[in-house]
Motif scaffolding. Structure first.
Motif, mmCIF file in Angstrom:
data_model
loop_
_atom_site.group_PDB
_atom_site.id
_atom_site.type_symbol
_atom_site.label_atom_id
_atom_site.label_comp_id
_atom_site.label_asym_id
_atom_site.label_seq_id
_atom_site.Cartn_x
_atom_site.Cartn_y
_atom_site.Cartn_z
ATOM 1 N N LEU A 1 0.827 -1.209 0.000
ATOM 2 C CA LEU A 1 0.000 0.000 0.000
ATOM 3 C C LEU A 1 0.863 1.261 0.000
ATOM 4 O O LEU A 1 0.543 2.241 -0.679
ATOM 5 C CB LEU A 1 -0.919 -0.001 1.230
ATOM 6 C CG LEU A 1 -2.059 -1.012 1.224
ATOM 7 C CD1 LEU A 1 -2.816 -0.974 2.548
ATOM 8 C CD2 LEU A 1 -3.016 -0.728 0.073
ATOM 9 N N ARG A 2 1.940 1.238 0.765
ATOM 10 C CA ARG A 2 2.809 2.420 0.831
ATOM 11 C C ARG A 2 3.463 2.719 -0.516
ATOM 12 O O ARG A 2 3.810 3.869 -0.797
ATOM 13 C CB ARG A 2 3.882 2.222 1.899
ATOM 14 C CG ARG A 2 3.354 2.314 3.324
ATOM 15 C CD ARG A 2 4.491 2.402 4.323
ATOM 16 N NE ARG A 2 5.273 1.179 4.370
ATOM 17 C CZ ARG A 2 5.042 0.173 5.195
ATOM 18 N NH1 ARG A 2 4.005 0.234 6.049
ATOM 19 N NH2 ARG A 2 5.799 -0.909 5.198
ATOM 20 N N ARG A 3 3.625 1.717 -1.349
ATOM 21 C CA ARG A 3 4.292 1.915 -2.638
ATOM 22 C C ARG A 3 3.328 2.423 -3.720
ATOM 23 O O ARG A 3 3.771 2.797 -4.808
ATOM 24 C CB ARG A 3 4.919 0.599 -3.100
ATOM 25 C CG ARG A 3 6.075 0.144 -2.215
ATOM 26 C CD ARG A 3 6.528 -1.262 -2.592
ATOM 27 N NE ARG A 3 6.935 -1.372 -3.977
ATOM 28 C CZ ARG A 3 8.113 -0.991 -4.464
ATOM 29 N NH1 ARG A 3 9.000 -0.475 -3.637
ATOM 30 N NH2 ARG A 3 8.402 -1.130 -5.737
ATOM 31 N N LEU A 4 2.041 2.414 -3.433
ATOM 32 C CA LEU A 4 1.059 2.845 -4.426
ATOM 33 C C LEU A 4 0.748 4.331 -4.250
ATOM 34 O O LEU A 4 0.594 4.828 -3.133
ATOM 35 C CB LEU A 4 -0.229 2.023 -4.295
ATOM 36 C CG LEU A 4 -0.108 0.530 -4.590
ATOM 37 C CD1 LEU A 4 -1.431 -0.170 -4.321
ATOM 38 C CD2 LEU A 4 0.326 0.294 -6.026
ATOM 39 N N SER A 5 0.607 5.016 -5.355
ATOM 40 C CA SER A 5 0.251 6.435 -5.325
ATOM 41 C C SER A 5 -1.256 6.567 -5.097
ATOM 42 O O SER A 5 -2.014 5.608 -5.295
ATOM 43 C CB SER A 5 0.627 7.088 -6.650
ATOM 44 O OG SER A 5 -0.194 6.584 -7.701
ATOM 45 N N PRO A 6 -1.718 7.761 -4.686
ATOM 46 C CA PRO A 6 -3.169 7.960 -4.529
ATOM 47 C C PRO A 6 -3.949 7.637 -5.803
ATOM 48 O O PRO A 6 -5.047 7.075 -5.734
ATOM 49 C CB PRO A 6 -3.274 9.441 -4.143
ATOM 50 C CG PRO A 6 -1.960 9.756 -3.486
ATOM 51 C CD PRO A 6 -0.945 8.923 -4.215
ATOM 52 N N ALA A 7 -3.399 7.980 -6.949
ATOM 53 C CA ALA A 7 -4.096 7.683 -8.206
ATOM 54 C C ALA A 7 -4.200 6.183 -8.444
ATOM 55 O O ALA A 7 -5.216 5.690 -8.949
ATOM 56 C CB ALA A 7 -3.362 8.349 -9.379
#
Length: 915
Positions: free
Chosen positions: A222-228
């Motif tokens: 989750l931390r590696r994913l951007s808001p988009a």
């Protein structure tokens, strides 16, 4: 290594309730003596969090919380020295610098540690938390193990240590608490907490699959994913769990070595275990790939285990980190070595697959070889899927690449992984792509959506596949139309179901399978209400179950038998379908076969068997990611629990079934779930709730339930409406039940019809109707429906003071309910017997023995949460009478509220004082 005396507040621990209880038990034991517990598990499962929780919640005395710094390996006994320093006692025998004294042994060092801990715990219990003890220097680890075995001599000292993987040999014999991956439900809850529940369904499923129940890895992804990317606006890069994410959770090897620099043995084993279905690998194969001596060298890597000539990693996460973190050229070299070893052993498909993994860029000749081998090899569907997918990656030509991706998706579907099948499908092809290629992709898409997606979408995809395949693959086209009919049936779309069955049903070229053609014609006639025309076709479909061995055809036999009102034949066909699915190793068809079998057993009145098969089917459906099939299993389990009298279980399964049914348009599952909830209300003496829930389901209108199911709930509705004092609402529905009973599609319906007429009849007619209903029950299997008629007849007789006859009927009802495990209904029968002046066998004195039978019945209803008005309707008396009896119950028991009364009734039932 660092030492501290406080811990920060840990995050919420999901799925660790039993583990927390074990830790709390250790803390409780410190009030009177010492205790030790070793927490083990692969990286990321929460060992550190569990220790932080213990350190934070222990308030009876001081806490020593130490953790090794794996980036700075220490000298012998360096780690032990930090622990002693944390205790605030000077170290004895273990020098601060330089080599240890020659006379320092593990036993001596352990004694010094115990002295330090004993001094610290002189005035209050002491908790010692030692994290990542596998990273300690060997001398310190051995000394700590010696101290742990003698901890009882140190007084009120608790030792809570954590270690990765299996417990080291030094600590053998200590109490162990193993952490396992989170369940899907717990991982889903953690994901919701971390994201606010806003992750799109497809990405959510991918994250849960990649994390494989590892909470630290899930949060790292989750931390590696951007808001988009988290919102679904942008597609994230693949794989989600790359080398950085995996090694970030795993950390470093003992001694500070990076996993990416792991030796050739670790990398070769990791590469070999990339093969689908592989949990371990032959040691001889690894030896030949390495071109080296036999395995078992000393020291053998701590990350590996060698048992009976098979090698495996202790941690699947470490295996993934070793492979992903290695340099690309080293990975390719390992795969080439394994390809040579497999080729020498005659494993052609595996040899080609490893060659393909070692390849870079497009290699059409290798892709052709790999695809051909996957199509002809005797291998699992999962292995063939991986091989086809890799062949597609090596294929330069777009149409051929799409064809091979579809091959991979088909095999993934057979292996029981619908989501993976959808991911493997090629991008939407253009009009230039041949219809056969597009048709195959649409067929896979439709079947996957039928298992795990909106069934209306599945219906559309399958009809599209049928049209595209009509010219080149008539058998596949026919299969697509049948599957489209199944999807429309699940959605409750009667017109669409009929339309799919009507498509080219008489075209022998497209429908060469005789049983399939009979199924089409029979189901089509049944939907049109022409049961006389449907019967001969459906009889032939049922007869096919005696000799057929294809799971799909056998499942059609189950459906045909149920339409003919022959649940016994449906059960036999369902049993054969399950055996056929298992013989084929079909992860996709086994959950569905269990669904059909469980439903057939439910219709036959074999509720215990239905529950057992539905529980098994639910587990299989969840493993396969088939949420639609799982919803049907939840509905069957809710119906079974509504008979057995488990309101919390009913509510849980109803909620689970409806959650998926609403999202994916599963009208059949939703109708069954609502029926189960209403029957549970009726069994607990809440007819008003049952009537309110069932009314929209059975009355004409847009909210009426599934066209093939709502009639089954009509007898429940009529009973609930009459008991709720609303018989006028039930009278029009009995006409529909009469039509249904005349179709012979439900063996219980004729007797149920007479029972419903008796409930609505004048007293001079009801007697004969009940007796005729009981006579018809003699010719049907299952005890539950007969017992319900006996119960209602017994109630009717008791109200007319025909007490001896009532006693006989109520006693027969009690026996019938007990035989089929209908606990809540059996309690109703016992209550009626008490009100009739007879005590059921086995009843003895209890806390409520001073109550009269009628008072006891009222107390039971009130304790279940019923209002005085609901109790009055259930017992066919006035509300004023209930008020009077309830005041006397309160006075007799000395209670002042319904809450106190409920507590006394619950205690009496648990003790068996009044059953």
């Amino acid at each position: 290594m660092t030492g501290q005396t406080t811990a920060t507040a840990p995050p919420q621990l999901y799925g660790r309730r039993s583990r927390l209880r074990a830790v709390e038990g250790l803390l409780d034991r410190l009030a009177s003596g010492g205790a030790v517990l070793a927490v083990t598990g692969e990286p990321g499962l929460g060992r550190t969090t569990l220790l932080h929780h213990a350190a934070r919640t222990f308030t009876a005395g001081p806490v020593l919380h130490v953790r090794t710094d794996s980036t700075a390996p220490g000298r012998p006994y360096a780690d032990l020295r930090v622990l002693q320093r944390s205790a605030g006692v000077p170290e004895k025998g273990v020098p601060e610098t330089g080599a240890p004294k020659e006379d320092v042994t593990a036993d001596t060092a352990a004694g010094d540690l115990l002295d330090a801990l004993r001094a610290t715990a002189a005035h209050a219990p002491l908790l010692v938390c030692v994290d990542d003890v596998h990273l300690w220097d060997p001398a310190s680890r051995t000394a700590l193990a010696c101290a742990a075995r003698r901890l009882h001599t140190a007084g009120r000292v608790g030792l809570l240590l954590s270690t990765r993987g299996p417990l080291a040999r030094d600590f053998a014999g200590l109490p162990v608490l193993r952490l396992h991956p989170l369940s899907t439900a717990d991982a889903d809850a953690l994901l919701d907490e971390a994201t606010g529940g806003e992750v799109p369904p497809v990405l959510r499923a991918d994250l849960l699959e990649e994390a494989a129940g590892n909470p630290a890895l899930l949060l790292a992804l989750l931390r590696r994913l951007s808001p988009a990317e988290l919102s679904g606006e942008r597609v994230p890069a693949r794989p989600l769990a790359d080398a950085a994410a995996l090694t970030g959770v795993v950390g470093r090897c003992p001694g500070g070595t990076a996993w990416a620099d792991a030796d050739d043995l670790l990398l070769t084993v990791a590469a070999a275990l990339r093969e689908p279905d592989a949990e371990d690998v032959d040691a001889g194969l690894v030896q030949r790939a390495l071109n080296g001596p036999a395995l078992g060298r000393d020291p053998f890597p701590e990350a590996l285990a060698l048992t009976d000539g098979r090698v495996r990693f202790h941690s699947g996460l470490v295996r993934r980190a070793v492979h992903a973190g290695a340099a690309p050229d080293r990975r390719r070299a390992a795969h080439r070595a394994l390809a040579r070893a497999h080729e020498a052993a005659g494993h052609r498909l595996l040899a080609l697959l490893h060659r393909a993994w070692a390849a870079t860029g497009r290699e059409p000749l290798l892709a052709e070889e790999l695809s051909a081998a996957a199509a002809t090899a005797s291998a699992s569907a999962r292995l063939r899927s991986v091989a086809h997918a890799r062949a597609a990656e090596l294929t330069p030509q777009a149409t051929l690449r799409a064809d091979r991706r579809t091959d991979a998706a088909e095999q993934a579907l057979l292996a029981g992984n619908s989501r993976h099948a959808l991911r493997l499908l090629p991008e939407p092809p253009g009009e230039a792509t041949p219809p056969a290629v597009r048709g195959r992709a649409e067929l896979v898409r439709g079947i996957a959506e039928r298992y795990d997606g909106p069934v209306a979408d599945a219906h559309a995809s399958l009809l599209s596949a049928a049209r595209l395949l009509a010219g080149t693959a008539p058998a596949r086209s026919a299969a697509a139309t049948l599957a489209a009919a199944d999807a429309a049936w699940a959605a409750g779309l009667m017109t669409e179901c009929h339309g799919a069955l009507a498509q080219d049903a008489t075209d022998a070229g497209r429908d060469p399978d005789g049983p399939a053609r009979d199924y089409r014609l029979g189901m089509r006639a049944a939907l049109e209400g022409r049961f006389d025309a449907a019967e001969p076709h459906l009889r032939r479909v049922v007869g096919h179950a005696l000799t057929g061995d294809r799971p799909e055809s056998l499942l059609r036999s189950v459906a045909a038998a149920l339409l003919l009102g022959d649940p016994a034949s449906a059960v036999r066909a369902g049993t054969r379908a399950l055996a056929a699915a298992r013989n084929r190793g079909s992860g996709a068809l086994e959950p569905r076969a269990l669904e059909y079998l469980a439903y057939a057993e439910l219709r036959a009145g074999w509720h215990a068997q239905a529950r057992a098969h539905a529980e098994e089917g639910l587990r299989a459906a969840e493993r396969a990611g088939q949420r639609n099939t799982a919803a049907h299993h939840h509905a069957v389990l809710a119906l079974a629990a509504s008979i057995e009298g488990e309101p919390d279980v009913v509510a849980g399964h109803v909620s689970a079934a409806l959650a998926t049914a609403r999202r994916h348009g599963l009208a059949q599952a939703a109708t069954l779930a609502h029926w189960a909830a209403a029957r549970a209300d009726l069994g607990r003496g809440r007819p008003l709730d049952a009537a309110d829930r069932l009314g929209p389901l059975v009355r004409p209108g847009p909210r009426r339930g599934h066209f093939a199911v709502w009639m089954l709930a009509v007898p429940c509705y009529v009973e609930a409406a009459v008991l709720a004092g609303r018989p006028q609402e039930a009278r029009p529905i009995v006409a529909d039940l009469e039509v249904w009973a005349g179709l012979d599609a439900d063996p219980h319906a004729p007797a149920q019809l007479l029972r419903c007429r008796a409930l609505l009849a004048e007293p001079e007619d009801a007697d004969e109707l009940y007796l005729r209903a009981l006579d018809l029950h003699e010719h049907t299997a299952g005890d539950f429906e007969r017992a319900r008629t006996e119960l209602l007849y017994g109630k009717w007789l008791r109200r007319r003071r025909r007490l001896r006859e009532a006693r006989d009927r109520l006693g027969a009802a009690l026996v019938g309910f007990e035989r089929c495990g209908a606990g809540v209904w059996a309690r109703q029968a016992r209550g009626e017997l008490r009100a009739n002046g007879a005590a059921p066998s086995g009843e003895g004195p209890g806390a409520l023995a001073r109550l009269t039978p009628q008072q006891w019945r009222i107390a039971r209803c009130v304790a279940d949460g019923a209002t005085n008005r609901e109790v009055a309707r259930s017992l066919s008396v006035s509300t004023r009478t209930i008020d009077y009896h309830l005041r006397n119950v309160y006075a007799a028991l000395g209670v002042r509220s319904r809450v106190e009364l409920a507590r006394i009734v619950e205690q009496a039932e648990k003790s068996g004082a009044r059953l």
